[in-house]
Design a protein around this motif. Structure first.
Motif, PDB file in Angstrom:
ATOM      1  N   GLY A 102       0.800  -1.209   0.000  1.00  0.00           N
ATOM      2  CA  GLY A 102       0.000   0.000   0.000  1.00  0.00           C
ATOM      3  C   GLY A 102       0.838   1.267   0.000  1.00  0.00           C
ATOM      4  N   SER A 103       0.139   2.389   0.223  1.00  0.00           N
ATOM      5  CA  SER A 103       0.820   3.688   0.230  1.00  0.00           C
ATOM      6  C   SER A 103       0.097   4.631   1.181  1.00  0.00           C
ATOM      7  CB  SER A 103       0.854   4.288  -1.174  1.00  0.00           C
ATOM      8  OG  SER A 103      -0.460   4.528  -1.636  1.00  0.00           O
ATOM      9  N   GLY A 104       0.840   5.650   1.614  1.00  0.00           N
ATOM     10  CA  GLY A 104       0.258   6.600   2.548  1.00  0.00           C
ATOM     11  C   GLY A 104       1.175   7.778   2.762  1.00  0.00           C
ATOM     12  N   VAL A 105       1.069   8.375   3.938  1.00  0.00           N
ATOM     13  CA  VAL A 105       1.887   9.525   4.302  1.00  0.00           C
ATOM     14  C   VAL A 105       2.461   9.300   5.693  1.00  0.00           C
ATOM     15  CG1 VAL A 105       1.855  11.997   4.832  1.00  0.00           C
ATOM     16  CG2 VAL A 105       0.553  11.132   2.889  1.00  0.00           C
ATOM     17  N   TRP A 106       3.801   9.438   5.816  1.00  0.00           N
ATOM     18  CA  TRP A 106       4.471   9.435   7.104  1.00  0.00           C
ATOM     19  C   TRP A 106       4.348  10.824   7.694  1.00  0.00           C
ATOM     20  CZ3 TRP A 106       5.923   4.750   8.444  1.00  0.00           C
ATOM     21  CH2 TRP A 106       6.525   3.885   7.553  1.00  0.00           C
ATOM     22  N   HIS A 107       4.200  10.918   8.985  1.00  0.00           N
ATOM     23  CA  HIS A 107       4.309  12.168   9.730  1.00  0.00           C
ATOM     24  C   HIS A 107       5.517  12.016  10.633  1.00  0.00           C
ATOM     25  CE1 HIS A 107       0.348  13.598   8.495  1.00  0.00           C
ATOM     26  NE2 HIS A 107      -0.004  12.338   8.577  1.00  0.00           N
ATOM     27  N   LEU A 108       6.458  12.946  10.534  1.00  0.00           N
ATOM     28  CA  LEU A 108       7.661  12.891  11.353  1.00  0.00           C
ATOM     29  C   LEU A 108       8.042  14.305  11.754  1.00  0.00           C
ATOM     30  CD1 LEU A 108       9.910  11.215  12.647  1.00  0.00           C
ATOM     31  CD2 LEU A 108      11.198  11.440  10.498  1.00  0.00           C
ATOM     32  N   ASN A 109       7.867  14.597  13.046  1.00  0.00           N
ATOM     33  CA  ASN A 109       8.248  15.892  13.620  1.00  0.00           C
ATOM     34  C   ASN A 109       7.687  17.081  12.836  1.00  0.00           C
ATOM     35  OD1 ASN A 109       9.650  14.753  15.776  1.00  0.00           O
ATOM     36  ND2 ASN A 109      11.463  14.463  14.497  1.00  0.00           N
ATOM     37  N   GLY A 110       6.390  17.010  12.514  1.00  0.00           N
ATOM     38  CA  GLY A 110       5.710  18.122  11.856  1.00  0.00           C
ATOM     39  C   GLY A 110       5.839  18.156  10.344  1.00  0.00           C
ATOM     40  N   LYS A 111       6.580  17.222   9.767  1.00  0.00           N
ATOM     41  CA  LYS A 111       6.733  17.163   8.311  1.00  0.00           C
ATOM     42  C   LYS A 111       6.043  15.910   7.786  1.00  0.00           C
ATOM     43  CE  LYS A 111      11.122  19.604   8.385  1.00  0.00           C
ATOM     44  NZ  LYS A 111      12.552  19.523   8.128  1.00  0.00           N
ATOM     45  N   PRO A 125      13.377   8.217  20.451  1.00  0.00           N
ATOM     46  CA  PRO A 125      12.456   8.524  21.547  1.00  0.00           C
ATOM     47  C   PRO A 125      11.953   9.973  21.479  1.00  0.00           C
ATOM     48  CG  PRO A 125      14.323   7.282  22.374  1.00  0.00           C
ATOM     49  CD  PRO A 125      14.636   7.643  20.947  1.00  0.00           C
ATOM     50  N   TRP A 126      10.676  10.133  21.750  1.00  0.00           N
ATOM     51  CA  TRP A 126       9.977  11.409  21.884  1.00  0.00           C
ATOM     52  C   TRP A 126       9.833  12.208  20.584  1.00  0.00           C
ATOM     53  CZ3 TRP A 126       7.165  10.648  25.726  1.00  0.00           C
ATOM     54  CH2 TRP A 126       7.646   9.975  26.846  1.00  0.00           C
ATOM     55  N   ASN A 127      10.103  11.600  19.430  1.00  0.00           N
ATOM     56  CA  ASN A 127       9.854  12.268  18.157  1.00  0.00           C
ATOM     57  C   ASN A 127       8.424  11.985  17.726  1.00  0.00           C
ATOM     58  OD1 ASN A 127      12.885  12.451  16.177  1.00  0.00           O
ATOM     59  ND2 ASN A 127      12.651  12.761  18.349  1.00  0.00           N
ATOM     60  N   PHE A 128       7.700  13.041  17.301  1.00  0.00           N
ATOM     61  CA  PHE A 128       6.337  12.857  16.812  1.00  0.00           C
ATOM     62  C   PHE A 128       6.377  12.058  15.511  1.00  0.00           C
ATOM     63  CE2 PHE A 128       5.256  16.429  19.572  1.00  0.00           C
ATOM     64  CZ  PHE A 128       4.033  15.994  20.060  1.00  0.00           C
ATOM     65  N   HIS A 129       5.483  11.086  15.401  1.00  0.00           N
ATOM     66  CA  HIS A 129       5.438  10.259  14.203  1.00  0.00           C
ATOM     67  C   HIS A 129       4.052   9.653  14.023  1.00  0.00           C
ATOM     68  CE1 HIS A 129       6.307   7.556  17.529  1.00  0.00           C
ATOM     69  NE2 HIS A 129       5.772   6.580  16.798  1.00  0.00           N
ATOM     70  N   GLY A 130       3.756   9.272  12.792  1.00  0.00           N
ATOM     71  CA  GLY A 130       2.499   8.623  12.468  1.00  0.00           C
ATOM     72  C   GLY A 130       2.494   8.175  11.022  1.00  0.00           C
ATOM     73  N   LEU A 131       1.461   7.431  10.659  1.00  0.00           N
ATOM     74  CA  LEU A 131       1.310   6.907   9.305  1.00  0.00           C
ATOM     75  C   LEU A 131      -0.175   6.861   8.980  1.00  0.00           C
ATOM     76  CD1 LEU A 131       2.465   5.538   6.745  1.00  0.00           C
ATOM     77  CD2 LEU A 131       2.400   3.364   8.009  1.00  0.00           C
ATOM     78  N   VAL A 132      -0.553   7.452   7.841  1.00  0.00           N
ATOM     79  CA  VAL A 132      -1.943   7.480   7.385  1.00  0.00           C
ATOM     80  C   VAL A 132      -2.016   6.796   6.031  1.00  0.00           C
ATOM     81  CG1 VAL A 132      -3.890   8.953   6.719  1.00  0.00           C
ATOM     82  CG2 VAL A 132      -2.398   9.638   8.602  1.00  0.00           C
ATOM     83  N   ASN A 133      -3.007   5.947   5.838  1.00  0.00           N
ATOM     84  CA  ASN A 133      -3.238   5.324   4.544  1.00  0.00           C
ATOM     85  C   ASN A 133      -3.981   6.325   3.660  1.00  0.00           C
ATOM     86  OD1 ASN A 133      -3.995   3.886   2.306  1.00  0.00           O
ATOM     87  ND2 ASN A 133      -4.850   2.156   3.435  1.00  0.00           N
ATOM     88  N   THR A 134      -3.290   6.875   2.677  1.00  0.00           N
ATOM     89  CA  THR A 134      -3.912   7.816   1.741  1.00  0.00           C
ATOM     90  C   THR A 134      -4.226   7.157   0.408  1.00  0.00           C
ATOM     91  OG1 THR A 134      -1.733   8.574   1.020  1.00  0.00           O
ATOM     92  CG2 THR A 134      -2.809   9.831   2.795  1.00  0.00           C
TER      93      THR A 134
END
Length: 163
Positions: A102-111, A125-134
């Motif tokens: 699949g594919s999506g968007v990484w979120h890493l420290n506001g980018k 540790p303590w870095n903002f992160h996430g992954l959304v399926n776009t």
């Protein structure tokens, strides 16, 4: 649900990462028992603990403590289009996430960065992160999270609520 190549990818990637964590492996339950260490073994897709939610499914293979790590989590998530397991967040553990399908968007420290099959994210540790399926198909990713036994995680930033 997952094709044979993906299953082999998950088993291979899991083996490599568990080896790097100190020869860990072992529990199927979602919560570790205090003082109980993981032991080497193979866990199949069908044996992994399943958690189904509105966003998709998470299969947890290992949790607990390995030879060299605490708070270990090894899991695979299958995320529906337009969804995420949770919003971007941060925590004291180190973490690897690898996109298997699949594919999506990484979120890493506001980018934001494109997330595509074969991509891997490492999070300190303590870095903002996430992954959304776009994408228009399910996004499958592999996650390994842990704390090193020999090095304490850094303290949470002041006023941190994890998001």
């Amino acid at each position: 649900m997952l094709n044979l190549k993906l299953r082999y990818f998950v088993l291979f990637a899991g083996s490599v990462i568990v080896f790097a964590l100190g020869w860990g492996a072992g529990r199927l339950e979602g919560q570790p028992s205090p003082g109980r260490r993981l032991h080497s073994r193979v866990v199949t897709w069908d044996e992994a603990k399943s958690h189904v939610d509105r966003w998709g499914e998470m299969r947890t293979y290992f949790t607990g403590e390995s030879y060299g790590a605490t708070n270990v989590l090894v899991a695979v998530a299958v995320v529906k289009p337009g969804e995420a397991v949770h919003p971007a967040h941060r925590h004291g553990e180190e973490e690897f996430l690898a996109v298997a399908e699949g594919s999506g968007v990484w979120h890493l420290n506001g980018k934001e960065f494109p997330a595509n099959k074969g991509d891997v994210l490492y999070v300190e540790p303590w870095n903002f992160h996430g992954l959304v399926n776009t994408g228009s198909e399910p996004l499958t990713f592999f996650v390994v999270r842990w704390n090193n036994k020999a090095i304490s995680p850094p303290p949470a930033p002041a006023g941190d609520n994890g998001r």
